[in-house]
Design a protein around this motif. Structure first.
Motif, PDB file in Angstrom:
ATOM      1  N   GLY A  27       9.041  -1.813   5.112  1.00  0.00           N
ATOM      2  CA  GLY A  27       9.490  -3.143   4.725  1.00  0.00           C
ATOM      3  C   GLY A  27      10.078  -3.851   5.933  1.00  0.00           C
ATOM      4  O   GLY A  27      10.657  -3.225   6.822  1.00  0.00           O
ATOM      5  N   SER A  28       9.924  -5.171   5.974  1.00  0.00           N
ATOM      6  CA  SER A  28      10.285  -5.894   7.183  1.00  0.00           C
ATOM      7  C   SER A  28      10.886  -7.252   6.857  1.00  0.00           C
ATOM      8  O   SER A  28      10.725  -7.796   5.765  1.00  0.00           O
ATOM      9  N   TYR A  29      11.542  -7.792   7.874  1.00  0.00           N
ATOM     10  CA  TYR A  29      12.079  -9.151   7.782  1.00  0.00           C
ATOM     11  C   TYR A  29      10.983 -10.210   7.887  1.00  0.00           C
ATOM     12  O   TYR A  29      11.283 -11.403   7.823  1.00  0.00           O
ATOM     13  N   ASP A  30       9.715  -9.808   8.082  1.00  0.00           N
ATOM     14  CA  ASP A  30       8.628 -10.785   8.063  1.00  0.00           C
ATOM     15  C   ASP A  30       8.164 -11.093   6.641  1.00  0.00           C
ATOM     16  O   ASP A  30       7.092 -11.669   6.438  1.00  0.00           O
ATOM     17  N   MET A  31       8.984 -10.656   5.651  1.00  0.00           N
ATOM     18  CA  MET A  31       8.789 -10.974   4.232  1.00  0.00           C
ATOM     19  C   MET A  31       7.658 -10.173   3.570  1.00  0.00           C
ATOM     20  O   MET A  31       7.197 -10.522   2.489  1.00  0.00           O
ATOM     21  N   THR A  32       7.229  -9.091   4.219  1.00  0.00           N
ATOM     22  CA  THR A  32       6.176  -8.267   3.634  1.00  0.00           C
ATOM     23  C   THR A  32       6.576  -6.797   3.656  1.00  0.00           C
ATOM     24  O   THR A  32       7.459  -6.382   4.393  1.00  0.00           O
ATOM     25  N   ALA A  33       5.891  -6.031   2.815  1.00  0.00           N
ATOM     26  CA  ALA A  33       5.921  -4.565   2.873  1.00  0.00           C
ATOM     27  C   ALA A  33       4.485  -4.099   3.059  1.00  0.00           C
ATOM     28  O   ALA A  33       3.552  -4.731   2.539  1.00  0.00           O
ATOM     29  N   LYS A  34       4.311  -3.022   3.812  1.00  0.00           N
ATOM     30  CA  LYS A  34       2.964  -2.549   4.110  1.00  0.00           C
ATOM     31  C   LYS A  34       2.845  -1.061   3.830  1.00  0.00           C
ATOM     32  O   LYS A  34       3.807  -0.304   4.011  1.00  0.00           O
ATOM     33  N   ILE A  35       1.658  -0.672   3.385  1.00  0.00           N
ATOM     34  CA  ILE A  35       1.357   0.735   3.091  1.00  0.00           C
ATOM     35  C   ILE A  35       0.413   1.251   4.169  1.00  0.00           C
ATOM     36  O   ILE A  35      -0.576   0.583   4.521  1.00  0.00           O
ATOM     37  N   TRP A  36       0.723   2.446   4.689  1.00  0.00           N
ATOM     38  CA  TRP A  36      -0.055   3.049   5.777  1.00  0.00           C
ATOM     39  C   TRP A  36      -0.488   4.448   5.376  1.00  0.00           C
ATOM     40  O   TRP A  36       0.254   5.188   4.735  1.00  0.00           O
ATOM     41  N   SER A  37      -1.683   4.806   5.775  1.00  0.00           N
ATOM     42  CA  SER A  37      -2.184   6.160   5.543  1.00  0.00           C
ATOM     43  C   SER A  37      -1.432   7.137   6.432  1.00  0.00           C
ATOM     44  O   SER A  37      -1.266   6.913   7.628  1.00  0.00           O
ATOM     45  N   ALA A  38      -0.979   8.253   5.848  1.00  0.00           N
ATOM     46  CA  ALA A  38      -0.300   9.281   6.629  1.00  0.00           C
ATOM     47  C   ALA A  38      -1.293  10.208   7.335  1.00  0.00           C
ATOM     48  O   ALA A  38      -0.877  11.076   8.104  1.00  0.00           O
ATOM     49  N   ARG A  39      -2.576  10.017   7.098  1.00  0.00           N
ATOM     50  CA  ARG A  39      -3.579  10.837   7.770  1.00  0.00           C
ATOM     51  C   ARG A  39      -3.899  10.288   9.153  1.00  0.00           C
ATOM     52  O   ARG A  39      -3.926  11.037  10.137  1.00  0.00           O
ATOM     53  N   ASP A  40      -4.128   8.989   9.264  1.00  0.00           N
ATOM     54  CA  ASP A  40      -4.435   8.375  10.555  1.00  0.00           C
ATOM     55  C   ASP A  40      -3.575   7.151  10.836  1.00  0.00           C
ATOM     56  O   ASP A  40      -3.763   6.487  11.851  1.00  0.00           O
ATOM     57  N   PHE A  41      -2.621   6.839   9.922  1.00  0.00           N
ATOM     58  CA  PHE A  41      -1.669   5.748  10.069  1.00  0.00           C
ATOM     59  C   PHE A  41      -2.357   4.389  10.237  1.00  0.00           C
ATOM     60  O   PHE A  41      -1.913   3.537  11.002  1.00  0.00           O
ATOM     61  N   LYS A  42      -3.440   4.225   9.505  1.00  0.00           N
ATOM     62  CA  LYS A  42      -4.113   2.937   9.427  1.00  0.00           C
ATOM     63  C   LYS A  42      -3.585   2.164   8.219  1.00  0.00           C
ATOM     64  O   LYS A  42      -3.138   2.757   7.239  1.00  0.00           O
ATOM     65  N   PRO A  43      -3.638   0.827   8.258  1.00  0.00           N
ATOM     66  CA  PRO A  43      -3.117   0.037   7.133  1.00  0.00           C
ATOM     67  C   PRO A  43      -3.962   0.217   5.887  1.00  0.00           C
ATOM     68  O   PRO A  43      -5.202   0.252   5.950  1.00  0.00           O
ATOM     69  N   VAL A  44      -3.286   0.326   4.755  1.00  0.00           N
ATOM     70  CA  VAL A  44      -3.958   0.480   3.462  1.00  0.00           C
ATOM     71  C   VAL A  44      -3.836  -0.795   2.646  1.00  0.00           C
ATOM     72  O   VAL A  44      -4.817  -1.263   2.062  1.00  0.00           O
ATOM     73  N   ARG A  45      -2.638  -1.351   2.596  1.00  0.00           N
ATOM     74  CA  ARG A  45      -2.429  -2.565   1.809  1.00  0.00           C
ATOM     75  C   ARG A  45      -1.164  -3.273   2.285  1.00  0.00           C
ATOM     76  O   ARG A  45      -0.207  -2.639   2.748  1.00  0.00           O
ATOM     77  N   THR A  46      -1.171  -4.602   2.161  1.00  0.00           N
ATOM     78  CA  THR A  46       0.001  -5.426   2.451  1.00  0.00           C
ATOM     79  C   THR A  46       0.525  -6.014   1.154  1.00  0.00           C
ATOM     80  O   THR A  46      -0.243  -6.613   0.385  1.00  0.00           O
ATOM     81  N   LEU A  47       1.795  -5.810   0.895  1.00  0.00           N
ATOM     82  CA  LEU A  47       2.432  -6.312  -0.322  1.00  0.00           C
ATOM     83  C   LEU A  47       3.163  -7.605   0.034  1.00  0.00           C
ATOM     84  O   LEU A  47       4.269  -7.591   0.577  1.00  0.00           O
ATOM     85  N   SER A  48       2.523  -8.737  -0.253  1.00  0.00           N
ATOM     86  CA  SER A  48       3.076 -10.050   0.052  1.00  0.00           C
ATOM     87  C   SER A  48       3.502 -10.735  -1.232  1.00  0.00           C
ATOM     88  O   SER A  48       2.792 -10.664  -2.243  1.00  0.00           O
ATOM     89  N   GLY A  49       4.629 -11.412  -1.187  1.00  0.00           N
ATOM     90  CA  GLY A  49       5.115 -12.102  -2.374  1.00  0.00           C
ATOM     91  C   GLY A  49       6.544 -12.592  -2.229  1.00  0.00           C
ATOM     92  O   GLY A  49       6.933 -13.570  -2.870  1.00  0.00           O
TER      93      GLY A  49
END
Length: 526
Positions: free
Chosen positions: A461-483
């Protein structure tokens, strides 16, 4: 702007003035070309006095101004080169002392340490060699006298023996019993974790890749399920209960609230603190117990019905984050007094006061086995401590700014940290180093959480107003939770990994859930 960039700028300005000086010489030379033939002829005839002595060229005002600009630029360049060669102390107290000796203000309004150091450097560069040598000699004499004053009077010792630094426990017997309990508890948990990992590796029916893919697909289908106003003030923390039926939130007010899941309906209010709350967390063992931290320098233990059970007081400054030990018997708190402490939940006694950070301690998390605890602070450092011995076993250096969040993975060897440098670092405890750097957000990272069951994905979670989900296998982005419409200050992942709760300065609680049928999944468009 660095010193090299300033020198390049000055050199370019000097180069720009040189053609102007050359123009005057070229004009003077051009005025004599018309008579060159006659001059040569006169020279051949033996007239050696064609150009009388004492005759010079008149320099125009423009050329004079250009020459003055060039000289000023050269002086500035030489001064900056001399300043860069000067040895200026890095200790801010020493910088202030030298400024005072020079009769300069020790500090200016809004001036930071590096700016104060640069100001001292430029002042020293303007001094002549004699004044500079006198100043350095006087400073060395002051340092020598201070060292002699601090030296031990006993001449029998040739050197001062340095012992390992530690803070003596207030209740050594209780701390010893706690360490024994944690050792027994952690060895059992570690053996079970390793046994399970070996069974998964040896069992031909276990398909780890398929299981991870299913978890990541499940996480990629998360969508906004509910949004609720959580408080009149900006929210600062949230936590799911162990069974996932309750969500606790806190705000920049003295009141915490409990909400039923998944409807997000308020069921209880926790009142007792006198200052704003900084964090809230549920016990990992008992779903009816939770703790809150506050700027009033205390942490409090509550029941899910809103009854106050205990107050943990002892910190000298406001608290930051708190966390329960996996056994549920101990509570860890961090504070701006540069310490973290361990408390006995049953008795309320302070078991351990631990120093080790040079600045405020902000984040804390316990290893799933219960043997280790990690702390992070505003000194851009994360430390891993062995609770069984009390030693600092790892100092994780890599972040360039404050470290504000950390989380252990359920696999037992990954640790994620996030901070003000907008990056999330993944540390491998087996290799004792950072193995991956995620440029996760465009603003500081306020919270990181691994999925609690297997650690298959990571949420930031960040001060850029979003939360992001990352794969723990290769740490690539999975989804961005914007709202959210303001800074995301905290988040939590439910025990089954099916829900993620985020809270923000926009005063809202947002619950993100995965689609339960094909229709929901078809409507889930990123």
């Amino acid at each position: 702007m660095t010193m090299e960039e300033e020198e390049e700028k000055l050199l370019s300005s000097i180069a720009a003035t040189e053609p102007q000086n050359g123009e005057a010489a070229a004009a003077a030379a051009a005025s004599t070309t018309d008579d060159s033939d006659s001059d040569e002829e006169a020279g051949r005839q033996g007239d050696s006095s064609a150009v009388p002595d004492g005759v010079g060229y008149e320099i125009s005002e423009e050329s004079k101004r250009a020459r003055e600009r060039q000289e000023r630029a050269m002086q500035q360049l030489l001064m900056k080169r001399r300043a860069s060669a000067l040895a200026v102390p890095t200790n801010d107290n020493a910088v202030r002392t030298r400024l005072r000796r020079l009769g300069e203000p020790m500090t200016l309004f809004g001036e930071r340490e590096m700016e104060r150091r640069d100001r001292l450097r430029m002042i020293l560069a303007k001094l002549d060699a004699g004044q500079l040598e006198t100043l350095i000699k006087a400073h060395e004499e002051d340092e020598a006298s201070a060292a002699n004053a601090q030296a031990p009077d006993d001449s029998d010792f040739d050197q001062v023996i340095e012992y390992p630094f530690y803070t003596e426990a207030l209740r050594p017997n209780a701390l010893r019993d706690a360490r024994i309990h944690i050792a027994n508890y952690s060895m059992t948990r570690a053996a079970l974790r390793l046994q399970r990992a070996r069974r998964k590796e040896d069992d031909p029916d276990e398909d780890m890749d398929a299981e991870i893919n299913w978890a990541l697909q499940h996480a990629s289908n998360l969508k906004l399920d509910c949004s609720e106003i959580g408080d009149d003030r900006p929210l600062s923390g949230c936590s799911f209960s162990q069974d996932g039926k309750l969500l606790a939130t806190c705000a920049l007010s003295p009141v915490a609230k409990l909400w039923s899941m998944p409807q997000v309906t308020k069921v209880a209010t926790l009142k007792g603190h006198t200052e704003r709350l900084t964090d809230v967390t549920f016990s990992p063992v008992h779903s009816h117990l939770l703790a809150t931290a506050s700027a009033d320098r205390t942490a409090r233990l509550w029941t899910s019905e809103g009854a106050h059970l205990m107050t943990f007081g002892g910190h000298l400054d406001r608290l930051a984050r708190i966390a329960f030990h996996p056994s549920g018997k101990y509570l860890g708190t961090t504070s701006f007094d540069k310490t973290w402490r361990l408390w006995d939940v049953e008795t309320g006694d302070e078991l351990l006061l631990q120093e080790g950070h040079s600045r405020s301690v902000y984040a804390i998390d316990f290893h799933s086995d219960g043997s280790l605890v990690a702390t992070a602070g505003l000194d851009a450092l994360a430390r891993v401590w062995d609770l069984r011995s009390g030693r600092s076993i790892l100092a994780l250096e890599g972040h360039v700014k404050k470290v504000l969040a950390l989380s252990f993975s359920a696999n037992g060897y990954y640790l994620a940290t996030g901070g003000e440098d907008n990056t999330c670092r993944i540390w491998d405890l087996r290799k004792k180093k950072s193995i991956y750097i995620i440029p996760a957000h465009s603003n500081l990272i306020s919270q990181v959480k691994f999925e609690p069951q297997e650690g298959y994905f990571l949420v930031t979670g960040s001060y850029d107003m979003t939360a992001k989900i990352w794969s723990a296998r290769d740490f690539k982005p999975v989804r961005t939770l914007s709202g959210h419409e303001a800074k995301v200050t905290s988040l939590d992942v439910s025990g089954d990994g099916h829900h993620i709760a985020t809270v923000s300065h926009d005063r809202t609680i947002k619950l993100w859930s995965s689609g339960t049928n094909e229709k929901d999944q078809e409507m889930d468009v990123d």
